[in-house]
Design a protein around this motif. Structure first.
Motif, short mmCIF file in Angstrom:
data_model
loop_
_atom_site.label_atom_id
_atom_site.label_comp_id
_atom_site.label_asym_id
_atom_site.label_seq_id
_atom_site.Cartn_x
_atom_site.Cartn_y
_atom_site.Cartn_z
N LEU A 1 -1.09 8.29 3.93
CA LEU A 1 -0.40 7.12 4.44
C LEU A 1 1.03 7.50 4.79
N SER A 2 1.59 6.87 5.82
CA SER A 2 2.99 7.13 6.14
C SER A 2 3.88 6.28 5.24
N SER A 3 5.05 6.80 4.95
CA SER A 3 6.00 6.07 4.10
C SER A 3 6.38 4.75 4.74
N HIS A 4 6.60 4.75 6.06
CA HIS A 4 7.04 3.54 6.74
C HIS A 4 5.97 2.45 6.69
N SER A 5 4.70 2.83 6.82
CA SER A 5 3.64 1.83 6.78
C SER A 5 3.57 1.15 5.43
N VAL A 6 3.81 1.89 4.36
CA VAL A 6 3.76 1.31 3.02
C VAL A 6 5.01 0.48 2.74
N MET A 7 6.17 0.92 3.27
CA MET A 7 7.38 0.12 3.08
C MET A 7 7.31 -1.17 3.89
N ASP A 8 6.61 -1.15 5.02
CA ASP A 8 6.43 -2.37 5.81
C ASP A 8 5.41 -3.32 5.16
N HIS A 9 4.34 -2.73 4.61
CA HIS A 9 3.28 -3.54 4.00
C HIS A 9 2.82 -2.84 2.72
N ALA A 10 3.24 -3.36 1.56
CA ALA A 10 2.89 -2.73 0.28
C ALA A 10 1.39 -2.66 0.07
N ASP A 11 0.66 -3.64 0.65
CA ASP A 11 -0.80 -3.67 0.46
C ASP A 11 -1.49 -2.48 1.10
N ALA A 12 -0.81 -1.81 2.04
CA ALA A 12 -1.42 -0.62 2.64
C ALA A 12 -1.77 0.41 1.57
N LEU A 13 -0.97 0.47 0.51
CA LEU A 13 -1.27 1.36 -0.61
C LEU A 13 -1.99 0.62 -1.73
N LEU A 14 -1.53 -0.58 -2.07
CA LEU A 14 -2.09 -1.30 -3.22
C LEU A 14 -3.57 -1.63 -3.02
N GLU A 15 -3.97 -1.90 -1.77
CA GLU A 15 -5.37 -2.23 -1.52
C GLU A 15 -6.28 -1.01 -1.65
N ARG A 16 -5.69 0.18 -1.67
CA ARG A 16 -6.50 1.39 -1.85
C ARG A 16 -6.74 1.73 -3.31
N VAL A 17 -6.08 1.02 -4.21
CA VAL A 17 -6.32 1.26 -5.63
C VAL A 17 -7.77 0.92 -5.94
N HIS A 18 -8.44 1.79 -6.68
CA HIS A 18 -9.85 1.59 -7.00
C HIS A 18 -10.05 0.24 -7.68
N SER A 19 -11.13 -0.43 -7.30
CA SER A 19 -11.37 -1.79 -7.80
C SER A 19 -11.38 -1.87 -9.32
N GLU A 20 -11.85 -0.81 -9.99
CA GLU A 20 -11.91 -0.82 -11.45
C GLU A 20 -10.54 -0.63 -12.09
N ASP A 21 -9.54 -0.20 -11.29
CA ASP A 21 -8.21 0.07 -11.84
C ASP A 21 -7.17 -0.96 -11.45
N ARG A 22 -7.51 -1.89 -10.56
CA ARG A 22 -6.51 -2.84 -10.07
C ARG A 22 -6.01 -3.75 -11.18
#
Length: 441
Positions: free
Chosen positions: A179-200
């Protein structure tokens, strides 16, 4: 009235002279061709040129390139468009040194019969520019250092309503999570939604706890990436701001290799090397977890002890290598008859145990007797001989408030009875249902 007008004019002229005298830079009046008509006395301190030496000369004499330099372009822009021009010019001082001047070219309204006049101010920003360049160099060096770190530096903010957004991410995020840093700074869910469902849930709970206690946040969790599942370790220190928001300054590390090594080590520690099933230690670890989970739901768990019949005879007659082969074939057959989440382990020698997870006690007999029949069907070609093996089983039930050790003891007693009654059979501990026994026999 005339005297009052003269007083006001004198005051204005006095103010203008004072401003001209004390201006912290160079201020000059030029015509449309850039010829200097008037200049402040203190210009020598800021440009190195005496005021009298510049009067009557074109302002381009201050430029590094008097014919085609930036001053010529600024002058032409201001004259042609009758609009102010502002920017930084590279100028040459009288002693030959270069300086950066913050310049403003301001066209003045011309009176009747007067030509265009320009008010030009120059302010030396050489030192400020050098500091800025120095700071920029340090920042680039820092960014390079951060990009080479074996992890990603980040700053996470939680607002008063619990919303999360990333204020900063170093460039290593591309390697870490694709993931690009800018995409995650623009939308935190770009990273948070990738967290495994069992770990969220664990991620949300740990951040909430850290935000309340202001204790360091530490968590191992998984994320889904196009390249597969990756393990990350997050560490961050929280601070509370005056507006009620919480900031975490932290680091994300990829620990996939470490987790794979840990899992491999755990498999080695918990696996019987000969048969590939769980060993005695792992059985009691997993068995206690199953018992505790079933107890919370008020369920009983059926289990059974298994023992290969006449195994000593096989070793004595054909050798230990054949005995090992028989154990491996037996373990593979049992594993194929059971569900992936049932617990099957070797306790030692030819003695095994099975726990039927999420199976009602009254259904256990059919499952275990099918396993017994599958073992009876095993045929091993050994030294021109077809070797067949059988197994005896003793079944018991672990009640919700029962003891795993006690249930194993009861299953062992039932196993002893199965052997005493002729082997190759399933016996049930007294007091437990034998549903399906007649049909299977």
């Amino acid at each position: 009235m005339w005297q009052t007008w003269r007083k006001h004019r004198a005051r204005r002229e006095s103010l203008a002279e004072g401003l001209l005298e004390n201006f912290p830079g160079v201020v000059m009046l030029t015509d449309a061709y850039g010829v200097i008509l008037r200049i402040n006395p203190g210009c020598e301190q800021h440009s190195g040129h005496p005021a009298e030496a510049l009067l009557g000369r074109r302002i381009t004499c201050l430029d590094v390139d008097p014919l085609h330099g930036d001053i010529s372009h600024a002058l032409a822009h201001c004259v042609a468009r009758r609009q102010p021009w502002q920017g930084v010019l590279l100028c040459r001082r009288a002693d030959g040194r270069l300086s950066h001047q913050d310049a403003v070219f301001q066209p003045l309204a011309a009176g009747t019969g007067e030509g265009l006049r320009l008010l030009v101010t120059l302010h030396d920003v050489t030192e400020l520019r050098q500091r800025a360049l120095h700071d920029h160099t340090l920042l680039e060096r820092l960014q390079g250092t951060l990009s080479r770190l074996p992890g990603v530096v980040f700053q996470l903010r939680q607002d008063a309503r619990g919303g999360l957004d990333f204020l900063y991410f170093s460039d290593g995020l591309r390697t870490l999570a694709d993931l690009s840093s800018h995409s995650v700074m623009d939308h935190a869910d770009a990273l948070l939604e990738r967290v495994h469902s069992e770990d969220r849930e664990a991620l949300e709970a740990s951040l909430a706890q850290s935000a309340v206690s202001l204790e360091p946040w530490v968590l191992e969790f998984r994320i889904d990436t196009p390249g597969g599942l990756r393990w990350l370790e997050g560490r961050a220190s929280p601070t509370r701001r005056g507006d009620g928001t919480t900031l975490w300054d932290g680091l994300l590390l990829c620990i996939t290799s470490r987790k794979q090594e840990e899992q491999h080590t755990q498999r080695l520690v918990s696996t019987d090397m000969l048969t590939g099933v769980l060993n005695r230690r792992a059985f009691f670890d997993f068995g206690e977890a199953v018992r505790a989970h079933a107890a919370r739901q008020g369920r009983s768990v059926p289990l059974a002890m298994l023992d290969l019949d006449h195994f000593k005879r096989i070793n004595d007659a054909y050798g230990h290598s054949v005995g090992d082969l028989a154990l491996q074939a037996f373990a593979m057959t049992c594993r194929d008859c059971l569900r992936p989440y049932d617990i099957f382990a070797r306790l030692g020698g030819e003695e095994f145990v099975v726990m039927l997870v999420d199976t009602a006690p009254e259904d256990a007999w059919n499952v275990l007797d099918r396993l017994r029949a599958a073992v009876e069907a095993i045929e091993l070609d050994v030294a021109d001989t077809r070797l067949r093996i059988t197994v005896s089983l003793g079944q018991a039930v672990l009640p919700p408030e029962g003891s795993l050790d006690l249930a194993l003891s009861q299953a062992d007693q039932a196993l002893y009875r199965a052997k005493h009654e002729g082997r190759n059979r399933l016996a049930v501990s007294p007091g437990y249902p034998r549903v399906g026994e007649n049909e299977c026999q």
